[in-house]
Design a protein around this motif. Structure first.
Motif, mmCIF file in Angstrom:
data_model
loop_
_atom_site.group_PDB
_atom_site.id
_atom_site.type_symbol
_atom_site.label_atom_id
_atom_site.label_comp_id
_atom_site.label_asym_id
_atom_site.label_seq_id
_atom_site.Cartn_x
_atom_site.Cartn_y
_atom_site.Cartn_z
ATOM 1 N N GLU A 102 -2.396 -2.242 4.321
ATOM 2 C CA GLU A 102 -2.588 -3.277 3.306
ATOM 3 C C GLU A 102 -3.885 -2.990 2.564
ATOM 4 N N GLN A 103 -3.822 -2.984 1.223
ATOM 5 C CA GLN A 103 -5.013 -2.647 0.452
ATOM 6 C C GLN A 103 -5.205 -3.580 -0.741
ATOM 7 N N MET A 104 -6.461 -3.942 -0.984
ATOM 8 C CA MET A 104 -6.862 -4.708 -2.156
ATOM 9 C C MET A 104 -7.649 -3.749 -3.043
ATOM 10 N N HIS A 105 -7.124 -3.447 -4.236
ATOM 11 C CA HIS A 105 -7.725 -2.457 -5.120
ATOM 12 C C HIS A 105 -8.511 -3.125 -6.245
ATOM 13 N N TYR A 106 -9.703 -2.576 -6.503
ATOM 14 C CA TYR A 106 -10.582 -3.117 -7.532
ATOM 15 C C TYR A 106 -10.910 -2.039 -8.571
ATOM 16 N N ASP A 107 -11.133 -2.494 -9.814
ATOM 17 C CA ASP A 107 -11.537 -1.546 -10.852
ATOM 18 C C ASP A 107 -13.056 -1.579 -11.013
ATOM 19 N N ASN A 108 -13.594 -0.821 -11.996
ATOM 20 C CA ASN A 108 -15.049 -0.726 -12.147
ATOM 21 C C ASN A 108 -15.674 -1.991 -12.721
ATOM 22 N N GLN A 109 -14.836 -2.972 -13.058
ATOM 23 C CA GLN A 109 -15.333 -4.283 -13.480
ATOM 24 C C GLN A 109 -15.213 -5.302 -12.343
ATOM 25 N N GLU A 110 -14.963 -4.784 -11.134
ATOM 26 C CA GLU A 110 -14.832 -5.618 -9.934
ATOM 27 C C GLU A 110 -13.651 -6.585 -10.015
ATOM 28 N N ARG A 111 -12.607 -6.190 -10.746
ATOM 29 C CA ARG A 111 -11.409 -7.021 -10.860
ATOM 30 C C ARG A 111 -10.366 -6.557 -9.838
ATOM 31 N N LEU A 112 -9.814 -7.497 -9.103
ATOM 32 C CA LEU A 112 -8.733 -7.194 -8.160
ATOM 33 C C LEU A 112 -7.435 -7.054 -8.967
ATOM 34 N N PHE A 113 -6.984 -5.822 -9.137
ATOM 35 C CA PHE A 113 -5.828 -5.594 -10.005
ATOM 36 C C PHE A 113 -4.555 -5.249 -9.247
ATOM 37 N N LEU A 114 -4.688 -4.869 -7.960
ATOM 38 C CA LEU A 114 -3.513 -4.419 -7.216
ATOM 39 C C LEU A 114 -3.646 -4.774 -5.743
ATOM 40 N N PHE A 115 -2.605 -5.396 -5.208
ATOM 41 C CA PHE A 115 -2.482 -5.616 -3.764
ATOM 42 C C PHE A 115 -1.257 -4.846 -3.301
ATOM 43 N N SER A 116 -1.435 -3.980 -2.326
ATOM 44 C CA SER A 116 -0.317 -3.133 -1.889
ATOM 45 C C SER A 116 -0.094 -3.227 -0.391
ATOM 46 N N LYS A 117 1.170 -3.116 -0.022
ATOM 47 C CA LYS A 117 1.576 -3.031 1.382
ATOM 48 C C LYS A 117 2.456 -1.794 1.499
ATOM 49 N N ASN A 118 1.898 -0.753 2.103
ATOM 50 C CA ASN A 118 2.619 0.504 2.247
ATOM 51 C C ASN A 118 2.964 0.724 3.724
ATOM 52 N N TYR A 119 4.250 0.954 3.987
ATOM 53 C CA TYR A 119 4.726 1.146 5.356
ATOM 54 C C TYR A 119 4.985 2.634 5.590
ATOM 55 N N PHE A 120 4.129 3.252 6.396
ATOM 56 C CA PHE A 120 4.197 4.686 6.656
ATOM 57 C C PHE A 120 4.919 4.963 7.974
ATOM 58 N N ARG A 121 5.845 5.913 7.945
ATOM 59 C CA ARG A 121 6.462 6.375 9.193
ATOM 60 C C ARG A 121 5.385 7.029 10.049
ATOM 61 N N SER A 122 5.194 6.538 11.258
ATOM 62 C CA SER A 122 4.117 7.057 12.096
ATOM 63 C C SER A 122 4.415 8.458 12.642
ATOM 64 N N ASP A 123 5.691 8.897 12.553
ATOM 65 C CA ASP A 123 5.992 10.269 12.957
ATOM 66 C C ASP A 123 5.712 11.245 11.819
ATOM 67 N N GLN A 124 5.356 10.721 10.640
ATOM 68 C CA GLN A 124 5.074 11.562 9.488
ATOM 69 C C GLN A 124 3.609 11.475 9.049
ATOM 70 N N PHE A 125 2.960 10.342 9.290
ATOM 71 C CA PHE A 125 1.591 10.129 8.834
ATOM 72 C C PHE A 125 0.661 9.810 9.995
ATOM 73 N N GLN A 126 -0.558 10.355 9.886
ATOM 74 C CA GLN A 126 -1.613 10.042 10.845
ATOM 75 C C GLN A 126 -2.892 9.810 10.045
#
Length: 243
Positions: free
Chosen positions: A212-236
């Protein structure tokens, strides 16, 4: 087995592929002990010499482990993607950097009203709409990440006609001149539910890493909230810790 004999490739390669398929289908799971060479060769109707060569190659590739006097065991899958969590990366670039071809399946884009929880996370006023993007990211056409992204399109004129088949970071930076600065991230271990089983082609209760990530731009604006589900047999994911 008749189908092994019908294939014209060297027999040990056919045996190796067949054993890989048995592991992929979880007939033999990580940690399982394989039958003895004599039993296994009889079961596959092949010679012990051909089976031994197939097992030698599988051991060299790290797919099985031989323990002297104990037996042969199926290894845990080795993740193809290993990333430092301190680096803000796009899934597209990660897949490319490992030599695979990134792709997108099941793209679904819609504007919807943020519920109370999401509005609080994204610091939105009541009844504000956001752009929700769902998609499955693939590596050489194999599903590896299921992404749910919530874009605050009230900050910039992005719309549902944009190209979301590739990197959202590249799209925002190159087309909309958004300068991405940093993100707060949380890694949450989950197990595959019906949605993730369908999206990622995994077994029920398979371990999944939710980022889960809260992304900010250089004006300190929260522009994107993401939930990425990674296969644990593929990502570490790794992190450098200093004292």
């Amino acid at each position: 087995m008749d189908f092994l004999k019908q294939d014209k490739r060297p027999l040990y390669l056919k045996i190796k592929e067949h054993i890989e398929n048995l592991i992929e289908q979880e007939i033999y799971k990580a940690g399982d002990k394989l039958p003895s060479e004599t039993t296994f060769a009889k079961k596959l109707d092949v010679s012990r010499a051909s089976l031994r060569e197939a097992l030698r190659v599988l051991e060299k590739e790290g797919k099985i482990i031989k323990s002297q006097g104990v037996g042969t065991f199926v290894s845990k899958p080795i993740p193809r993607f290993k990333k430092g969590i301190e680096e803000l990366f796009s899934v597209t670039d990660t897949i490319k950097n490992e030599g695979f071809t990134p792709g997108t399946k099941g793209l679904d884009i819609k504007k919807e009203q943020a519920d109370k929880s999401l509005a609080a996370k994204m610091k939105l006023k009541k009844n504000k709409k956001i752009l929700k993007i769902e998609r499955i990211r693939t590596a050489d056409e194999k599903p590896v990440v299921f992404c749910i992204d919530y874009l605050n399109h009230n900050l910039f004129p992005i719309d549902s006609e944009s190209d979301f088949k590739h990197s959202i970071f590249d799209l925002l930076e190159n087309k909309y001149n958004l300068n991405i600065k940093y993100a707060f991230a949380e890694i949450i271990p989950v197990t595959a539910n019906h949605l993730l089983i369908d999206k990622l082609n995994v077994k029920k209760n398979a371990p999944i890493l939710c980022l889960e990530q809260m992304h900010y731009d250089n004006q300190e604006r929260l522009f994107l909230f993401s939930k990425n589900y990674f296969r644990s047999d593929q990502f570490q994911f790794k992190v450098l810790r200093k004292r």
